[in-house]
Design a protein around this motif. Sequence first.
Motif, PDB file in Angstrom:
ATOM      1  N   SER A 249       0.831  -1.214   0.000  1.00 37.04           N
ATOM      2  CA  SER A 249       0.000   0.000   0.000  1.00 37.04           C
ATOM      3  C   SER A 249       0.857   1.252   0.000  1.00 37.04           C
ATOM      4  O   SER A 249       0.538   2.233  -0.687  1.00 37.04           O
ATOM      5  CB  SER A 249      -0.928  -0.008   1.226  1.00 37.04           C
ATOM      6  N   LYS A 250       1.956   1.236   0.770  1.00 41.77           N
ATOM      7  CA  LYS A 250       2.856   2.398   0.799  1.00 41.77           C
ATOM      8  C   LYS A 250       3.546   2.579  -0.536  1.00 41.77           C
ATOM      9  O   LYS A 250       3.737   3.715  -1.015  1.00 41.77           O
ATOM     10  CB  LYS A 250       3.898   2.198   1.903  1.00 41.77           C
ATOM     11  N   ARG A 251       3.908   1.477  -1.191  1.00 34.48           N
ATOM     12  CA  ARG A 251       4.550   1.556  -2.501  1.00 34.48           C
ATOM     13  C   ARG A 251       3.590   2.130  -3.541  1.00 34.48           C
ATOM     14  O   ARG A 251       3.974   2.961  -4.367  1.00 34.48           O
ATOM     15  CB  ARG A 251       5.026   0.157  -2.921  1.00 34.48           C
ATOM     16  N   LYS A 252       2.321   1.717  -3.467  1.00 34.46           N
ATOM     17  CA  LYS A 252       1.325   2.259  -4.397  1.00 34.46           C
ATOM     18  C   LYS A 252       1.136   3.755  -4.178  1.00 34.46           C
ATOM     19  O   LYS A 252       1.034   4.528  -5.138  1.00 34.46           O
ATOM     20  CB  LYS A 252      -0.008   1.529  -4.216  1.00 34.46           C
ATOM     21  N   GLU A 253       1.088   4.167  -2.912  1.00 41.93           N
ATOM     22  CA  GLU A 253       0.936   5.600  -2.616  1.00 41.93           C
ATOM     23  C   GLU A 253       2.111   6.392  -3.175  1.00 41.93           C
ATOM     24  O   GLU A 253       1.931   7.462  -3.756  1.00 41.93           O
ATOM     25  CB  GLU A 253       0.845   5.808  -1.100  1.00 41.93           C
ATOM     26  N   THR A 254       3.319   5.853  -3.015  1.00 40.75           N
ATOM     27  CA  THR A 254       4.510   6.535  -3.535  1.00 40.75           C
ATOM     28  C   THR A 254       4.449   6.668  -5.055  1.00 40.75           C
ATOM     29  O   THR A 254       4.784   7.732  -5.613  1.00 40.75           O
ATOM     30  CB  THR A 254       5.778   5.768  -3.128  1.00 40.75           C
ATOM     31  N   LEU A 255       4.013   5.621  -5.733  1.00 40.55           N
ATOM     32  CA  LEU A 255       3.925   5.661  -7.200  1.00 40.55           C
ATOM     33  C   LEU A 255       2.890   6.694  -7.655  1.00 40.55           C
ATOM     34  O   LEU A 255       3.133   7.453  -8.603  1.00 40.55           O
ATOM     35  CB  LEU A 255       3.566   4.274  -7.739  1.00 40.55           C
ATOM     36  N   TRP A 256       1.742   6.742  -6.994  1.00 39.19           N
ATOM     37  CA  TRP A 256       0.719   7.738  -7.345  1.00 39.19           C
ATOM     38  C   TRP A 256       1.225   9.157  -7.098  1.00 39.19           C
ATOM     39  O   TRP A 256       0.960  10.070  -7.900  1.00 39.19           O
ATOM     40  CB  TRP A 256      -0.565   7.477  -6.556  1.00 39.19           C
ATOM     41  N   LEU A 257       1.957   9.353  -5.992  1.00 40.98           N
ATOM     42  CA  LEU A 257       2.499  10.684  -5.705  1.00 40.98           C
ATOM     43  C   LEU A 257       3.575  11.072  -6.711  1.00 40.98           C
ATOM     44  O   LEU A 257       3.692  12.251  -7.086  1.00 40.98           O
ATOM     45  CB  LEU A 257       3.067  10.723  -4.285  1.00 40.98           C
ATOM     46  N   LEU A 258       4.355  10.097  -7.169  1.00 38.72           N
ATOM     47  CA  LEU A 258       5.343  10.378  -8.220  1.00 38.72           C
ATOM     48  C   LEU A 258       4.649  10.788  -9.512  1.00 38.72           C
ATOM     49  O   LEU A 258       5.105  11.719 -10.201  1.00 38.72           O
ATOM     50  CB  LEU A 258       6.221   9.147  -8.452  1.00 38.72           C
ATOM     51  N   LEU A 259       3.540  10.123  -9.836  1.00 40.99           N
ATOM     52  CA  LEU A 259       2.776  10.497 -11.023  1.00 40.99           C
ATOM     53  C   LEU A 259       2.199  11.907 -10.866  1.00 40.99           C
ATOM     54  O   LEU A 259       2.219  12.703 -11.816  1.00 40.99           O
ATOM     55  CB  LEU A 259       1.653   9.489 -11.247  1.00 40.99           C
ATOM     56  N   PHE A 260       1.707  12.223  -9.678  1.00 37.92           N
ATOM     57  CA  PHE A 260       1.182  13.561  -9.395  1.00 37.92           C
ATOM     58  C   PHE A 260       2.281  14.608  -9.590  1.00 37.92           C
ATOM     59  O   PHE A 260       2.059  15.654 -10.229  1.00 37.92           O
ATOM     60  CB  PHE A 260       0.650  13.596  -7.961  1.00 37.92           C
ATOM     61  N   THR A 261       3.471  14.332  -9.061  1.00 33.60           N
ATOM     62  CA  THR A 261       4.598  15.259  -9.212  1.00 33.60           C
ATOM     63  C   THR A 261       5.002  15.395 -10.669  1.00 33.60           C
ATOM     64  O   THR A 261       5.329  16.506 -11.147  1.00 33.60           O
ATOM     65  CB  THR A 261       5.793  14.767  -8.379  1.00 33.60           C
TER      66      THR A 261
ATOM     67  N   LEU B 208      -4.357  19.922 -14.696  1.00 37.37           N
ATOM     68  CA  LEU B 208      -4.298  20.610 -13.411  1.00 37.37           C
ATOM     69  C   LEU B 208      -5.631  20.581 -12.667  1.00 37.37           C
ATOM     70  O   LEU B 208      -5.657  20.537 -11.436  1.00 37.37           O
ATOM     71  CB  LEU B 208      -3.847  22.063 -13.615  1.00 37.37           C
ATOM     72  N   ILE B 209      -6.749  20.611 -13.412  1.00 45.40           N
ATOM     73  CA  ILE B 209      -8.068  20.735 -12.781  1.00 45.40           C
ATOM     74  C   ILE B 209      -8.716  19.374 -12.535  1.00 45.40           C
ATOM     75  O   ILE B 209      -9.472  19.211 -11.569  1.00 45.40           O
ATOM     76  CB  ILE B 209      -8.987  21.625 -13.643  1.00 45.40           C
ATOM     77  N   ILE B 210      -8.416  18.395 -13.393  1.00 48.09           N
ATOM     78  CA  ILE B 210      -9.102  17.102 -13.287  1.00 48.09           C
ATOM     79  C   ILE B 210      -8.136  15.971 -12.938  1.00 48.09           C
ATOM     80  O   ILE B 210      -8.315  15.266 -11.939  1.00 48.09           O
ATOM     81  CB  ILE B 210      -9.842  16.774 -14.600  1.00 48.09           C
ATOM     82  N   VAL B 211      -7.110  15.784 -13.780  1.00 46.45           N
ATOM     83  CA  VAL B 211      -6.243  14.606 -13.638  1.00 46.45           C
ATOM     84  C   VAL B 211      -5.433  14.652 -12.343  1.00 46.45           C
ATOM     85  O   VAL B 211      -5.435  13.689 -11.558  1.00 46.45           O
ATOM     86  CB  VAL B 211      -5.310  14.476 -14.853  1.00 46.45           C
ATOM     87  N   ALA B 212      -4.720  15.762 -12.103  1.00 48.69           N
ATOM     88  CA  ALA B 212      -3.874  15.859 -10.912  1.00 48.69           C
ATOM     89  C   ALA B 212      -4.666  15.707  -9.607  1.00 48.69           C
ATOM     90  O   ALA B 212      -4.243  14.960  -8.716  1.00 48.69           O
ATOM     91  CB  ALA B 212      -3.094  17.174 -10.917  1.00 48.69           C
ATOM     92  N   PRO B 213      -5.820  16.373  -9.453  1.00 48.31           N
ATOM     93  CA  PRO B 213      -6.597  16.147  -8.221  1.00 48.31           C
ATOM     94  C   PRO B 213      -7.024  14.698  -8.028  1.00 48.31           C
ATOM     95  O   PRO B 213      -6.967  14.178  -6.903  1.00 48.31           O
ATOM     96  CB  PRO B 213      -7.808  17.070  -8.406  1.00 48.31           C
ATOM     97  N   ILE B 214      -7.450  14.030  -9.109  1.00 45.88           N
ATOM     98  CA  ILE B 214      -7.873  12.634  -8.993  1.00 45.88           C
ATOM     99  C   ILE B 214      -6.696  11.744  -8.594  1.00 45.88           C
ATOM    100  O   ILE B 214      -6.841  10.858  -7.735  1.00 45.88           O
ATOM    101  CB  ILE B 214      -8.499  12.148 -10.316  1.00 45.88           C
ATOM    102  N   VAL B 215      -5.531  11.974  -9.190  1.00 43.99           N
ATOM    103  CA  VAL B 215      -4.346  11.183  -8.849  1.00 43.99           C
ATOM    104  C   VAL B 215      -3.976  11.382  -7.382  1.00 43.99           C
ATOM    105  O   VAL B 215      -3.657  10.419  -6.662  1.00 43.99           O
ATOM    106  CB  VAL B 215      -3.165  11.575  -9.767  1.00 43.99           C
ATOM    107  N   PHE B 216      -4.036  12.636  -6.914  1.00 37.36           N
ATOM    108  CA  PHE B 216      -3.698  12.914  -5.511  1.00 37.36           C
ATOM    109  C   PHE B 216      -4.700  12.255  -4.565  1.00 37.36           C
ATOM    110  O   PHE B 216      -4.324  11.698  -3.530  1.00 37.36           O
ATOM    111  CB  PHE B 216      -3.666  14.424  -5.268  1.00 37.36           C
ATOM    112  N   ILE B 217      -5.974  12.294  -4.914  1.00 36.13           N
ATOM    113  CA  ILE B 217      -7.014  11.680  -4.084  1.00 36.13           C
ATOM    114  C   ILE B 217      -6.808  10.170  -4.011  1.00 36.13           C
ATOM    115  O   ILE B 217      -6.957   9.554  -2.950  1.00 36.13           O
ATOM    116  CB  ILE B 217      -8.410  12.026  -4.643  1.00 36.13           C
ATOM    117  N   ILE B 218      -6.459   9.545  -5.134  1.00 35.47           N
ATOM    118  CA  ILE B 218      -6.192   8.109  -5.138  1.00 35.47           C
ATOM    119  C   ILE B 218      -4.979   7.788  -4.266  1.00 35.47           C
ATOM    120  O   ILE B 218      -4.978   6.806  -3.516  1.00 35.47           O
ATOM    121  CB  ILE B 218      -5.979   7.600  -6.575  1.00 35.47           C
TER     122      ILE B 218
END
Length: 338
Positions: A4-16, A50-60
């Motif tokens: 779960s922590k690895r998945k969170e890190t990958l999503w945050l990397l995608l957000f960045t 910025l308005i749709i994709v990034a917020p959804i990625v951060f929420i996930i």
Amino acid sequence: MTISKRKETLWLLLFTLILSSNFAIYNTTFGRSILPAETNGVVLGSLIDLIIVAPIVFIIAKKKYNIKWLIGLSAIGCILARFIIPQQLLEPYIAFTWIGIAVELCIVGFELILIFSFIRYMPKIIQAVRVSNAPLLFAFPQAVDTHVQKNPIIHVLCSELLMFYYGLFSWRKTAPKGFTLHTKTSYVAFQIMMIHAIVIETLGIHWWLHSKYPIVSLVLLVLNIYSVLFFIADIQAVRLNPAKIQNGTLFLSMGLMKRTEIQLDQIAEIIVDQNVLQQKLSKHTAQFIAKDFETPKPSMLLKMKTPITVFHPFGMEKQYSEVAILVDEPTAFIQAIS
């Protein structure tokens, strides 16, 4: 690192990556060189990011599946677009950014109303704390939740008020009777060492920064003062809030960092076997251990019938099915909760 922590890190990397790539295309020489002559399509794509994709990625990534988070992050994305995308390129879609500003103003207005409500009900909150039998660290947040609508900004304000109280106004208080969690450890010495490091060892950095970057030096000074006050308040909160059993409820806290209430009839098992306690604690275990220069092992492990809620700073909550406790008098404590 858990899955779960690895998945969170990958999503945050995608957000960045989404934010950095959109910033680079408009604000670097290489990015501007690859922009086509007709930029409306590129700008529209950046707005969607910025308005749709990034917020959804951060929420996930943070698992905050809440419409409030989506609206708030989308509004921030609208405002962020004004800073990332040059004004002349953003002109055809300027209305989107104004919508974001309007939403943010509404959110800020709502939060200001909550803060005014908090101030308005403060006399009732103080009165409720005075008549409560629970320790102040528990009674104050409970009184706030009773009189003011639950909201993250209120939880943050509540945490800050507790910090200022324990840091500045609790020095004449004497520690009540209870089961201490820190006197046989170097917890207080460790906290004092941290204060010493902040006060003494950053003087040279402040002196150097003040001559070159005075604003940065001022911000760092404010952060250091806040940090020192937090460590002092945490020491006082640990000293004045020993574990306490009252009316079948265990009030357990580790300074300002975490607290929980445990109904004694919800304890399924008390483990004191050293072979078990020496093992690594799972992520489902709340640790009420006074950590110092090294992390000591707990005195006991409480297995719960149902998960309990542990409150962390700024109103953050987490569910745990086990509680590891390091107490100064384990024998008396076990007898009390048994």
